[in-house]
Motif scaffolding. Structure first.
Motif, PDB file in Angstrom:
ATOM      1  N   SER A 194      -9.021  -2.895   2.420  1.00 45.38           N
ATOM      2  CA  SER A 194      -8.596  -3.813   1.356  1.00 45.38           C
ATOM      3  C   SER A 194      -9.255  -3.555  -0.001  1.00 45.38           C
ATOM      4  O   SER A 194      -8.710  -3.952  -1.027  1.00 45.38           O
ATOM      5  CB  SER A 194      -8.847  -5.256   1.803  1.00 45.38           C
TER       6      SER A 194
ATOM      7  N   ALA B  62       0.847  -1.198   0.000  1.00 48.09           N
ATOM      8  CA  ALA B  62       0.000   0.000   0.000  1.00 48.09           C
ATOM      9  C   ALA B  62       0.878   1.242   0.000  1.00 48.09           C
ATOM     10  O   ALA B  62       1.940   1.266   0.631  1.00 48.09           O
ATOM     11  CB  ALA B  62      -0.913   0.007   1.226  1.00 48.09           C
TER      12      ALA B  62
ATOM     13  N   ARG C  81      -2.325  -1.042  -3.421  1.00 48.34           N
ATOM     14  CA  ARG C  81      -3.361  -0.008  -3.295  1.00 48.34           C
ATOM     15  C   ARG C  81      -2.668   1.351  -3.108  1.00 48.34           C
ATOM     16  O   ARG C  81      -1.641   1.435  -2.431  1.00 48.34           O
ATOM     17  CB  ARG C  81      -4.275  -0.288  -2.109  1.00 48.34           C
ATOM     18  N   VAL C  82      -3.237   2.380  -3.716  1.00 40.71           N
ATOM     19  CA  VAL C  82      -2.647   3.724  -3.616  1.00 40.71           C
ATOM     20  C   VAL C  82      -3.749   4.701  -3.252  1.00 40.71           C
ATOM     21  O   VAL C  82      -4.762   4.827  -3.965  1.00 40.71           O
ATOM     22  CB  VAL C  82      -1.985   4.148  -4.953  1.00 40.71           C
ATOM     23  N   ASN C  83      -3.590   5.359  -2.120  1.00 41.62           N
ATOM     24  CA  ASN C  83      -4.605   6.295  -1.620  1.00 41.62           C
ATOM     25  C   ASN C  83      -3.935   7.565  -1.103  1.00 41.62           C
ATOM     26  O   ASN C  83      -2.712   7.633  -0.990  1.00 41.62           O
ATOM     27  CB  ASN C  83      -5.401   5.638  -0.488  1.00 41.62           C
TER      28      ASN C  83
ATOM     29  N   THR D  27      -1.860   9.746  -7.542  1.00 40.62           N
ATOM     30  CA  THR D  27      -2.535   8.758  -6.684  1.00 40.62           C
ATOM     31  C   THR D  27      -3.597   7.995  -7.477  1.00 40.62           C
ATOM     32  O   THR D  27      -3.650   6.754  -7.446  1.00 40.62           O
ATOM     33  CB  THR D  27      -3.186   9.477  -5.475  1.00 40.62           C
TER      34      THR D  27
ATOM     35  N   ALA E  44      -3.104   4.111  -8.675  1.00 44.10           N
ATOM     36  CA  ALA E  44      -4.051   3.133  -8.123  1.00 44.10           C
ATOM     37  C   ALA E  44      -4.511   2.194  -9.231  1.00 44.10           C
ATOM     38  O   ALA E  44      -4.641   0.979  -9.031  1.00 44.10           O
ATOM     39  CB  ALA E  44      -5.242   3.856  -7.487  1.00 44.10           C
TER      40      ALA E  44
ATOM     41  N   THR F  97     -10.210  -0.409  -0.960  1.00 45.51           N
ATOM     42  CA  THR F  97     -10.137   1.040  -1.142  1.00 45.51           C
ATOM     43  C   THR F  97      -8.839   1.383  -1.858  1.00 45.51           C
ATOM     44  O   THR F  97      -7.754   1.116  -1.339  1.00 45.51           O
ATOM     45  CB  THR F  97     -10.176   1.751   0.233  1.00 45.51           C
ATOM     46  N   SER F  98      -8.961   1.951  -3.056  1.00 46.69           N
ATOM     47  CA  SER F  98      -7.769   2.403  -3.778  1.00 46.69           C
ATOM     48  C   SER F  98      -8.160   3.569  -4.671  1.00 46.69           C
ATOM     49  O   SER F  98      -9.289   3.642  -5.170  1.00 46.69           O
ATOM     50  CB  SER F  98      -7.165   1.261  -4.598  1.00 46.69           C
TER      51      SER F  98
ATOM     52  N   ALA G 145      -3.097  -1.784  -9.652  1.00 47.44           N
ATOM     53  CA  ALA G 145      -4.125  -2.627  -9.011  1.00 47.44           C
ATOM     54  C   ALA G 145      -3.847  -4.113  -9.232  1.00 47.44           C
ATOM     55  O   ALA G 145      -3.963  -4.927  -8.316  1.00 47.44           O
ATOM     56  CB  ALA G 145      -5.506  -2.249  -9.534  1.00 47.44           C
TER      57      ALA G 145
END
Ligand code: NAD
Length: 249
Positions: A236, A138, A182-184, A169, A173, A238-239, A177
Motif C-alpha cells: 500500500s 494499481a 500505485r504504479v510499480n 512507471t 506513479a 509502495t509506488s 498518486a
C-alpha cells in the motif's frame, strides 16, 4: 463488496498466464487479454475457473489504439470496474547488434512494449482515478533486467523499450498518486517462456545461466508472485518501485 478485477495483457502464455492463474487463486476476477492465441487463452481461463473465479478472454493487439478502446469497452460492459492492470504483453526479436537493426524492427518492438503500456495505462487510469469517480487501483508494468543492463549486441531495441516502460512507471506513479493509483514494475531476468523461441541462439540459455548468481533461469510463477504482491494492499505504500526477479543478477 464484489471481488476485484485484474486485467492482464498478453496473458495466454508465459508470465501473463502464470499471473492470471495466481490472481484467481488470490481472489481476483481475471480478464485475460490475448492477441492471437485464442485456444491458449481459453485454457488459461479454464484454470481461472477451476480456482473458483469468474474471468473472460478478450482479444486485442495492445499496440493498436482502436483495439485497446474496444478491449476496455468490453471490460466495462462485463465488470464495470477495474482494480489492477498488469502491462505484461511484450515482444523480443532475434538478437543482433544495433548496426544491423532496421527501423521496422525498432518500431515493432516499441509498439508492443511501449505503446501497449501507454495505451492500456491511459484507459485504466480513466477508470481508476478518484477524480473520475473511480476507486483507485494499481498498475504493474512488466519491464526487464535488460532495461538496466542495456543488452549490448543482442537487443538494444528491447532494452530501450523497457527503459521507456520504467520511466513511464516512475512518472505515472507521481502523476497518479493523488488519484490513489500505485504504479510499480517488475524486472524479470531470464525466465523460461516461449519468448526465447523468437530470439534464440544455440547455447544462449546456458550462457545466460552462467551470468546468474543462482545459476538457473526463473519460472513464470516466480515473477507472478512479485506482480501479485505489488498489486496487493500489502504494497500500500509502495509506488514508483521495481522488483527484480532475476536470481541475484
Ligand atoms: P511470452 O512470449 O510467452 O508472452 C508474451 C505475450 O505477450 C504473448 O502471449 C504475446 O502474444 C503477447 N503479446 C505480444 N505483443 C502483443 C500485443 N501487441 N498485444 C497483445 N498481446 C501481445 O513471453 P513472456 O516471457 O511471458 O513475456 C511476458 C513479459 O515479460 C514481456 O513483457 C517480456 O518482455 C517480459 N520479460 C520476459 C523475460 C523472460 O526471460 N521470459 C525477461 C524479462 C522480461
Amino acid at each position: 463488496m464484489s471481488q476485484p478485477v485484474m486485467l492482464i495483457t498478453g496473458a495466454s502464455r508465459g508470465i501473463g498466464a502464470a499471473t492470471a492463474i495466481l490472481a484467481a487463486r488470490q481472489g481476483y476476477r481475471v480478464v485475460i487479454n490475448y492477441r492471437s492465441q485464442a485456444q491458449a487463452a481459453a485454457a488459461v481461463l479454464a484454470e481461472v475457473q477451476a480456482a473458483g473465479q469468474d474471468g473472460c478472454c478478450i482479444q486485442a493487439d495492445v499496440a493498436e489504439e482502436e483495439q485497446v478502446l474496444q478491449l476496455f469497452a468490453e471490460l466495462d460492459r462485463r465488470y464495470g470496474r477495474l482494480d489492477v492492470l498488469v502491462n505484461n504483453a511484450g515482444i523480443l526479436e532475434t538478437q543482433m547488434p544495433l548496426l544491423e537493426m532496421s527501423l521496422a524492427r525498432w518500431q515493432r518492438v516499441m509498439a508492443a512494449n511501449v505503446y501497449g503500456t501507454f495505451l492500456c495505462s491511459r484507459e485504466a487510469i480513466k477508470r481508476m482515478a478518484l477524480s473520475r469517480g473511480g476507486q483507485g487501483g494499481a498498475i504493474v508494468n512488466v519491464s526487464s533486467l535488460a532495461a538496466r543492463l542495456g543488452a549490448p549486441g543482442e537487443y538494444i531495441d528491447y532494452a530501450a523499450a523497457k527503459g521507456a516502460v520504467d520511466t513511464m512507471t516512475v512518472g505515472l506513479a507521481k502523476e497518479c498518486a493523488a488519484e490513489r493509483i500505485r504504479v510499480n514494475g517488475v524486472r524479470p531476468g531470464f525466465i523460461y517462456t516461449d519468448i526465447h523461441a523468437s530470439g534464440g541462439e544455440p547455447g544462449r540459455v546456458d550462457r545466460v545461466k552462467t551470468a546468474v548468481p543462482m545459476q538457473r533461469g526463473g519460472q513464470p510463477e516466480e515473477v507472478a508472485e512479485a506482480i501479485l504482491w505489488l498489486a496487493s494492499a500489502k504494497a500500500s505504500y509502495t509506488s514508483g518501485s521495481f522488483i527484480e526477479v532475476a536470481g541475484g543478477r
